[in-house]
Design an enzyme around this catalytic site. Structure first.
Site, PDB file in Angstrom:
ATOM      1  N   ARG A  53      20.351 -37.323  31.774  1.00 13.01           N
ATOM      2  CA  ARG A  53      19.597 -36.680  30.669  1.00 13.01           C
ATOM      3  C   ARG A  53      20.919 -36.125  29.940  1.00 13.01           C
ATOM      4  O   ARG A  53      22.081 -36.240  30.067  1.00 13.01           O
ATOM      5  CB  ARG A  53      18.904 -35.207  31.517  1.00 13.01           C
ATOM      6  CG  ARG A  53      19.579 -34.738  32.581  1.00 13.01           C
ATOM      7  CD  ARG A  53      19.658 -33.156  32.721  1.00 13.01           C
ATOM      8  NE  ARG A  53      19.967 -32.438  31.663  1.00 13.01           N
ATOM      9  CZ  ARG A  53      21.102 -32.165  31.150  1.00 13.01           C
ATOM     10  NH1 ARG A  53      22.119 -32.632  32.030  1.00 13.01           N
ATOM     11  NH2 ARG A  53      21.425 -31.685  30.195  1.00 13.01           N
ATOM     12  N   GLY A  54      20.350 -35.350  28.838  1.00 19.41           N
ATOM     13  CA  GLY A  54      21.384 -35.176  27.821  1.00 19.41           C
ATOM     14  C   GLY A  54      21.313 -36.098  26.702  1.00 19.41           C
ATOM     15  O   GLY A  54      21.491 -37.042  27.148  1.00 19.41           O
ATOM     16  N   ARG A  90      11.959 -41.329  25.826  1.00 18.14           N
ATOM     17  CA  ARG A  90      12.067 -39.962  25.641  1.00 18.14           C
ATOM     18  C   ARG A  90      11.979 -39.756  24.135  1.00 18.14           C
ATOM     19  O   ARG A  90      12.955 -40.321  23.348  1.00 18.14           O
ATOM     20  CB  ARG A  90      13.141 -39.005  26.192  1.00 18.14           C
ATOM     21  CG  ARG A  90      12.938 -39.003  27.789  1.00 18.14           C
ATOM     22  CD  ARG A  90      14.011 -37.996  28.276  1.00 18.14           C
ATOM     23  NE  ARG A  90      13.617 -36.674  28.103  1.00 18.14           N
ATOM     24  CZ  ARG A  90      14.734 -35.603  28.205  1.00 18.14           C
ATOM     25  NH1 ARG A  90      15.761 -35.792  28.997  1.00 18.14           N
ATOM     26  NH2 ARG A  90      14.079 -34.305  28.177  1.00 18.14           N
ATOM     27  N   GLN A 203      18.461 -26.470  33.983  1.00 21.78           N
ATOM     28  CA  GLN A 203      19.672 -27.174  33.580  1.00 21.78           C
ATOM     29  C   GLN A 203      20.705 -26.347  33.749  1.00 21.78           C
ATOM     30  O   GLN A 203      22.015 -26.651  33.917  1.00 21.78           O
ATOM     31  CB  GLN A 203      19.644 -27.823  32.346  1.00 21.78           C
ATOM     32  CG  GLN A 203      18.933 -29.025  32.390  1.00 21.78           C
ATOM     33  CD  GLN A 203      17.315 -28.861  31.846  1.00 21.78           C
ATOM     34  OE1 GLN A 203      16.870 -27.853  31.905  1.00 21.78           O
ATOM     35  NE2 GLN A 203      16.948 -29.731  31.121  1.00 21.78           N
ATOM     36  N   ASP A 243      20.001 -32.184  20.277  1.00 25.15           N
ATOM     37  CA  ASP A 243      19.251 -33.309  20.638  1.00 25.15           C
ATOM     38  C   ASP A 243      18.950 -34.033  19.256  1.00 25.15           C
ATOM     39  O   ASP A 243      18.901 -35.327  19.305  1.00 25.15           O
ATOM     40  CB  ASP A 243      18.240 -33.347  21.625  1.00 25.15           C
ATOM     41  CG  ASP A 243      18.391 -32.816  22.949  1.00 25.15           C
ATOM     42  OD1 ASP A 243      18.702 -31.713  23.233  1.00 25.15           O
ATOM     43  OD2 ASP A 243      18.363 -33.762  23.799  1.00 25.15           O
TER      44      ASP A 243
END
Ligand code: MRU
Length: 366
Positions: A53-54, A90, A203, A243
């Protein structure tokens, strides 16, 4: 960066050169487990299920997904279907599209028999590039921390608040928001980090794990504690990741970032966003047009943790049958942002400043 003194990246090519290995982030901070991804389909699952993720890491792992796809079948049909499979994993982080487009651009006109090698090489290059960009963010961002430290009484601590995990686990190495923090710590500047828990997926636990592994003093706090700490002079600056960043400097980051920015604004606390240039979406101006991922409500009604027996468990915190909303990201308008920390330096969150810093990149997209 390090785990128990051993250096890791978040993704690397396995010894036989035919698959990639990742750290399973769904098990951290409780268990360190490495998973092998050997197909484009497995990479798609890894991104969707948030084993990785990230924003920057999602992009690089997707690039490796294309390489695995080309290894499986280098035909035009599979090139397109690997792209289509990975792009829909995503919706919010633009780094995913950025990396897949770069792969597609290099592969589409290449002869089939060369595609596998081209794809592996380019994916490796994108991984190395990410490390370089993130380290540069650290070098520019540390100047801000140094400046704040120099204005405080000698020997006092600089308190930095961060949200979500924008550390090395969210990138290939170094991180974005945490990169200046690691550089400041290496330099001997006294810092302390307020780590937002970041519900629903916590997170903040990843951030606490990272900072703990590097000996950076930190305190994990509930998501709603930041405003209180700001009102009481306990926060000198905020640094978060993004993001997707629009041309006018709006940033889309983990849900709750906007509220932190509002509190920082109300308390005249500098609020910085750290980003590598692949996070800029040159096609969007208004952050409100960014697609916001909505994830499964079970992530809101449950928390994941470790019980006293050392077993990972998934615990329900809501009445059975409660309808849950799980909005994964929100948009912070540019007006609340003190500056953007990029690999080329720090600039204002507005169109002229971004264009001035990245004219070459903007022109290559339009
Ligand atoms: O849902 P996640 O964990 O992928 O969200 C990650 C973030 O929001 C980070 O802050 C963002 O990707 C910037 S990280 C370098």
């Amino acid at each position: 960066m390090n785990i128990e003194g051993k250096h890791y990246r978040t993704v690397w090519v396995s010894k036989d050169g035919k698959s990639v290995e990742i750290i399973d982030q769904t098990k951290l901070p409780f268990k360190f487990e490495v998973l092998t991804l050997d197909s484009a389909q497995k990479v798609a699952t890894a991104i969707q299920e948030m084993w990785v993720r990230g924003a920057p890491l999602i992009g690089v792992v997707a690039a490796y997904g294309m390489a695995l796809g080309m290894q499986q079948d280098p035909s035009d049909k599979n090139l397109q279907s690997s792209y289509d499979l990975l792009i829909k994993t995503r919706p919010t982080a633009i780094n995913l599209k950025w990396a897949l487009d770069r792969m597609m651009e290099s592969l589409k006109d290449a002869p089939e028999q060369t595609r596998r090698d081209i794809a592996w090489e380019l994916a490796g290059k994108l991984a190395d590039e990410d490390v370089e960009l993130c380290e540069q963010i650290g070098l520019h961002g540390v100047e801000i921390i140094r400046e704040i430290a120099s204005k405080k009484p000698a020997g006092s601590v600089v308190n930095i608040l961060t949200h979500c995990n924008a550390g090395w686990l969210a990138t290939v190495d170094w991180g974005t928001a945490l990169s200046p923090i690691y550089k400041a710590h290496e330099e001997g500047i006294r810092i302390h980090v307020w780590v937002d828990e970041t519900r629903p997926r916590n997170q903040g636990g990843l951030t606490a794990f990272e900072l703990g592994s590097h000996g950076v003093p930190h305190t994990l706090i509930a998501d709603n504690a930041g405003g209180h700490l700001m009102q009481h002079g306990e926060v000198d600056l905020c640094i978060v990741g993004t993001d997707r960043t629009t041309t006018q400097g709006d940033v889309c980051n983990k849900i709750g970032t906007y509220l932190k920015a509002l509190a920082a604004y109300d308390n005249q606390i500098p609020f910085y966003v750290a980003l590598p240039s692949p996070t800029i979406d040159w096609t969007l101006k208004d952050g409100k047009t960014i697609p916001i991922e909505q994830r499964n409500g079970a992530e809101q009604s449950h928390v994941y943790g470790i019980n006293p027996e050392g077993e990972l468990s998934w615990v329900n915190t809501a009445p059975a049958g409660t309808t849950c909303g799980n909005y994964a990201f929100d948009v912070t308008p540019a007006k609340y942002i003190t500056g953007l920390i990029t690999e080329r330096g720090v600039c204002a969150a507005n169109e002229p400043a971004l264009t001035n810093m990245f004219a070459d990149l903007k022109n290559s997209v339009i």
